[in-house]
Design an enzyme around this catalytic site. Structure first.
Site, PDB file in Angstrom:
ATOM      1  N   GLN A   1       0.815  -1.222   0.000  1.00 39.70           N
ATOM      2  CA  GLN A   1       0.000   0.000   0.000  1.00 39.70           C
ATOM      3  C   GLN A   1       0.845   1.266   0.000  1.00 39.70           C
ATOM      4  O   GLN A   1       0.387   2.322  -0.433  1.00 39.70           O
ATOM      5  CB  GLN A   1      -0.998   0.029   1.164  1.00 39.70           C
ATOM      6  CG  GLN A   1      -0.404   0.069   2.534  1.00 39.70           C
ATOM      7  CD  GLN A   1      -0.124  -1.306   3.090  1.00 39.70           C
ATOM      8  OE1 GLN A   1      -0.235  -2.307   2.392  1.00 39.70           O
ATOM      9  NE2 GLN A   1       0.244  -1.366   4.357  1.00 39.70           N
TER      10      GLN A   1
ATOM     11  N   GLY B   1       1.576   3.647  -3.190  1.00 38.38           N
ATOM     12  CA  GLY B   1       0.643   4.679  -3.635  1.00 38.38           C
ATOM     13  C   GLY B   1       0.025   5.497  -2.521  1.00 38.38           C
ATOM     14  O   GLY B   1      -0.752   6.410  -2.783  1.00 38.38           O
ATOM     15  N   HIS B   2       0.339   5.205  -1.272  1.00 40.85           N
ATOM     16  CA  HIS B   2      -0.322   5.881  -0.140  1.00 40.85           C
ATOM     17  C   HIS B   2       0.699   6.304   0.905  1.00 40.85           C
ATOM     18  O   HIS B   2       0.744   5.724   1.990  1.00 40.85           O
ATOM     19  CB  HIS B   2      -1.348   4.936   0.481  1.00 40.85           C
ATOM     20  CG  HIS B   2      -2.371   5.616   1.340  1.00 40.85           C
ATOM     21  ND1 HIS B   2      -2.194   5.841   2.687  1.00 40.85           N
ATOM     22  CD2 HIS B   2      -3.580   6.124   1.047  1.00 40.85           C
ATOM     23  CE1 HIS B   2      -3.264   6.434   3.180  1.00 40.85           C
ATOM     24  NE2 HIS B   2      -4.118   6.609   2.209  1.00 40.85           N
ATOM     25  N   PHE B   3       1.426   7.208   0.798  1.00 42.75           N
ATOM     26  CA  PHE B   3       1.720   8.107  -0.322  1.00 42.75           C
ATOM     27  C   PHE B   3       3.216   8.022  -0.549  1.00 42.75           C
ATOM     28  O   PHE B   3       3.955   7.990   0.426  1.00 42.75           O
ATOM     29  CB  PHE B   3       1.302   9.533   0.009  1.00 42.75           C
ATOM     30  CG  PHE B   3      -0.162   9.663   0.318  1.00 42.75           C
ATOM     31  CD1 PHE B   3      -1.090   9.745  -0.719  1.00 42.75           C
ATOM     32  CD2 PHE B   3      -0.622   9.668   1.622  1.00 42.75           C
ATOM     33  CE1 PHE B   3      -2.444   9.871  -0.441  1.00 42.75           C
ATOM     34  CE2 PHE B   3      -1.979   9.786   1.899  1.00 42.75           C
ATOM     35  CZ  PHE B   3      -2.894   9.882   0.871  1.00 42.75           C
TER      36      PHE B   3
ATOM     37  N   VAL C   1       1.789   6.819   4.654  1.00 39.19           N
ATOM     38  CA  VAL C   1       0.830   6.771   5.760  1.00 39.19           C
ATOM     39  C   VAL C   1       0.044   5.467   5.630  1.00 39.19           C
ATOM     40  O   VAL C   1      -0.474   5.160   4.550  1.00 39.19           O
ATOM     41  CB  VAL C   1      -0.132   7.978   5.728  1.00 39.19           C
ATOM     42  CG1 VAL C   1      -1.197   7.851   6.807  1.00 39.19           C
ATOM     43  CG2 VAL C   1       0.634   9.285   5.891  1.00 39.19           C
TER      44      VAL C   1
END
EC number: 4.2.1.59
Length: 153
Positions: free
Chosen positions: A53, A56-58, A63
């Site tokens: 994750q 892309g986050h972030f 986070v």
């Protein structure tokens, strides 16, 4: 408020995997450090920058997604349900049924260790109600009320 026992019961990843159907990258409880059937369960999630994750986050400021904190709470409630009510039959599963009053207080980042605490409140007609709290270094980062249901599939 949970009352912790002095004799801790634990679960390692092998036992967790025997109870939950989730697998990488969606198994979000690494270890259970204590539980008491019908009362509470405390689970740990080690947050690593290597988790998918974070691509892309972030990318600039990783986070841990709040929805995954809630999913970790839901998995902890499933484990407590198994220990409280027993394993479901071969054609049954504990399903995450609802979430209420979810609050996010602080961001969770790689390197953090999430302590997931769930407390059993009551059960009625196959639906169990729990309080959940996620902490990092003793600080509450998320809280919610969760329900899980035992159903045939």
């Amino acid at each position: 408020m949970m009352t912790l026992t002095t004799d801790k019961k634990t679960m390692n990843i092998t036992e967790i995997q025997s109870l939950l159907p989730h697998r990488y990258p969606f198994l979000l409880i690494d270890r259970v450090t204590d539980y008491e059937e019908g009362k509470y369960l405390i689970g740990l999630k080690n947050v690593s920058v290597n988790e998918p994750q974070f691509t892309g986050h972030f990318p600039q400021l990783p986070v841990f997604p709040g929805v995954l904190i809630l999913e970790a709470m839901a998995q902890a409630t499933g484990l407590l349900a198994f220990k409280t009510f027993g394993a479901p039959k071969e054609n049954e599963l504990y399903y995450f049924a609802s979430i209420d009053e979810a609050k996010f207080r602080k961001p969770v980042t790689p390197g953090d260790q999430l302590m997931i605490e769930v407390e059993f409140l009551k059960e009625r007609r196959g639906i169990a109600l729990f309080n959940g709290v996620a902490k990092v270094d003793g600080d509450v980062v998320c809280s919610a009320q969760l329900k899980c249901a035992r159903r045939e599939f």
